[in-house]
Design a protein around this motif. Structure first.
Motif, mmCIF file in Angstrom:
data_model
loop_
_atom_site.group_PDB
_atom_site.id
_atom_site.type_symbol
_atom_site.label_atom_id
_atom_site.label_comp_id
_atom_site.label_asym_id
_atom_site.label_seq_id
_atom_site.Cartn_x
_atom_site.Cartn_y
_atom_site.Cartn_z
ATOM 1 N N ASP A 79 0.504 -1.245 0.456
ATOM 2 C CA ASP A 79 -0.083 -0.188 -0.074
ATOM 3 C C ASP A 79 0.660 1.337 0.424
ATOM 4 O O ASP A 79 1.395 1.574 1.025
ATOM 5 C CB ASP A 79 -0.430 -0.052 0.943
ATOM 6 C CG ASP A 79 -1.916 0.880 1.262
ATOM 7 O OD1 ASP A 79 -1.883 2.179 0.713
ATOM 8 O OD2 ASP A 79 -2.491 1.144 1.667
ATOM 9 N N LYS A 123 -1.074 -0.988 -4.532
ATOM 10 C CA LYS A 123 -1.825 -0.345 -3.923
ATOM 11 C C LYS A 123 -1.852 0.959 -4.098
ATOM 12 O O LYS A 123 -1.218 1.267 -3.077
ATOM 13 C CB LYS A 123 -3.001 -1.135 -3.067
ATOM 14 C CG LYS A 123 -2.931 -1.788 -1.943
ATOM 15 C CD LYS A 123 -3.894 -2.333 -1.315
ATOM 16 C CE LYS A 123 -3.588 -2.626 -0.086
ATOM 17 N NZ LYS A 123 -4.795 -3.521 0.383
ATOM 18 N N ASN A 124 -3.172 1.614 -3.992
ATOM 19 C CA ASN A 124 -3.684 3.406 -3.129
ATOM 20 C C ASN A 124 -2.740 4.006 -4.072
ATOM 21 O O ASN A 124 -1.930 4.667 -3.608
ATOM 22 C CB ASN A 124 -3.485 3.289 -2.124
ATOM 23 C CG ASN A 124 -5.231 3.062 -1.107
ATOM 24 O OD1 ASN A 124 -5.649 3.466 -1.996
ATOM 25 N ND2 ASN A 124 -5.020 2.439 -0.121
#
Length: 345
Positions: free
Chosen positions: A58, A81-82
């Motif tokens: 993340d 992700k993000n």
């Protein structure tokens, strides 16, 4: 205006026979030209150990940089992700890739890449180094794709071009962010990082299509290779096919994760890190019933940038080499390129 990356390809043309894909939709059986030997250890079946998978990181995690460093050292790959790329943009690019590859073969061939060309439709450039062809077709974009796409959609090319250019810009922002983190991990001084974010850095977008295959265990979507880039950022659809080779494990499938992008380390970061960051050997398998699409973004330093090991806790394992020179070495020697700049020779 031709990009520096495009110009580099012109110096190393490949044979026309290695460019033209088959019309996969017309093949009820696997032709001998695409039948790989299942007995070859290099193309053996994947590891199915459920505990083996590349990390999912993340980017909002305060510890993201160190997690990325560990992933590069142990896998040479991770999912992120993000990441800041709007999902809507990714989804629209995927739809445009599907629209492109669903066209009749003769229409796609209007944008066939030339033997010395860097952009357009055709087989993967690595095809020339293998005795069998791959179950794959691709479309390469460097800068604006308008020159190639006008040949396919003379009256309806603007939407495709605008979207691909937006995607490339979004990917470049993410690539610069990841590059700064990786260079900081390697302890590279600020003055040695000034090229990051400059207009001379290079990027390429590759749309990939892997049709459903009548004999997937005897076919190869994309043969094992490492990327000639700093790293590659990949969006893959929800059909598994990408595999990373992990020592002691074998071929490990990279299962698609919703809204995550796959990042794999290329040759240039392997050199810069003095082999601390693994150079991800990867391949793509195919499926009997499902089509698979992916969109890869390759990120490179400027062509005249001299790449050399920075992480020197031990002796330098590679000699300094410019990006352009290394591209030339790999264009001729492929799997031996890193060994040819090794200082142990």
């Amino acid at each position: 205006m031709e990009s520096a990356l495009g110009e580099a390809y012109k110096e190393h043309p490949i044979h026309l026979g290695h460019i033209v894909p088959l019309d996969f939709s017309s093949l009820p059986t696997l032709p001998d030209s695409h039948a790989w030997s299942p007995s070859n250890d290099d193309y053996s079946f994947p590891c199915n150990d459920a505990s083996s998978s590349i990390p999912i990181i993340d980017l909002m995690d305060p510890n993201a940089m160190h997690l990325i460093g560990h992933a590069c050292e142990t896998w040479g790959a991770f999912q992120v992700k993000n990441h800041g790329i709007p999902f809507g943009v990714i989804e629209r690019v995927e739809q445009e890739a599907k629209r492109l590859f669903s066209l009749p073969t003769q229409q796609k061939l209007k944008a066939l890449r030339s033997p010395g060309g860097a952009t357009g439709y055709g087989r993967a450039r690595i095809s020339q180094f293998f005795h069998k062809f791959m179950w794959h077709e691709g479309f390469t974009i460097i800068g604006s794709p308008s020159h190639d796409v006008k040949k396919i959609w003379p009256n309806d090319y603007a939407h495709f071009c605008d979207l691909m250019e937006k995607y490339e810009k979004e990917m470049k922002v993410l690539a610069e962010r990841l590059t700064k983190m990786m260079l900081e991990l390697l302890g590279i001084r600020e003055e040695k990082r000034k090229w990051v974010g400059s207009k001379n850095t290079n990027g390429a977008v590759q749309l990939n299509f892997y049709p459903s295959c009548p004999e997937p265990k005897r076919a190869m979507g994309l043969a094992p290779h490492t990327d000639t880039s700093l790293f590659t950022i990949l969006h893959q659809t929800q059909t598994t096919g990408l595999e990373i080779f992990k020592e002691g494990k074998g071929w490990v499938p990279v299962h698609p994760h919703p809204n995550a992008l796959v990042v794999n380390t290329g040759d240039f970061f392997h050199i810069m890190s003095n082999a601390r960051f693994r150079c991800a050997l990867h391949r793509v398998t195919v499926n009997r019933t499902r089509k698979r699409y992916s969109v890869a973004y390759f990120y490179y330093p400027p062509m005249d940038y001299e790449v050399s090991p920075f992480d020197l806790n031990s002796a330098a394992r590679f000699r300094p080499v410019t990006v352009k020179e290394y591209n030339g070495i790999k264009a001729k020697n492929f799997g031996q390129a890193l060994s040819l700049i090794s200082t142990s020779n």
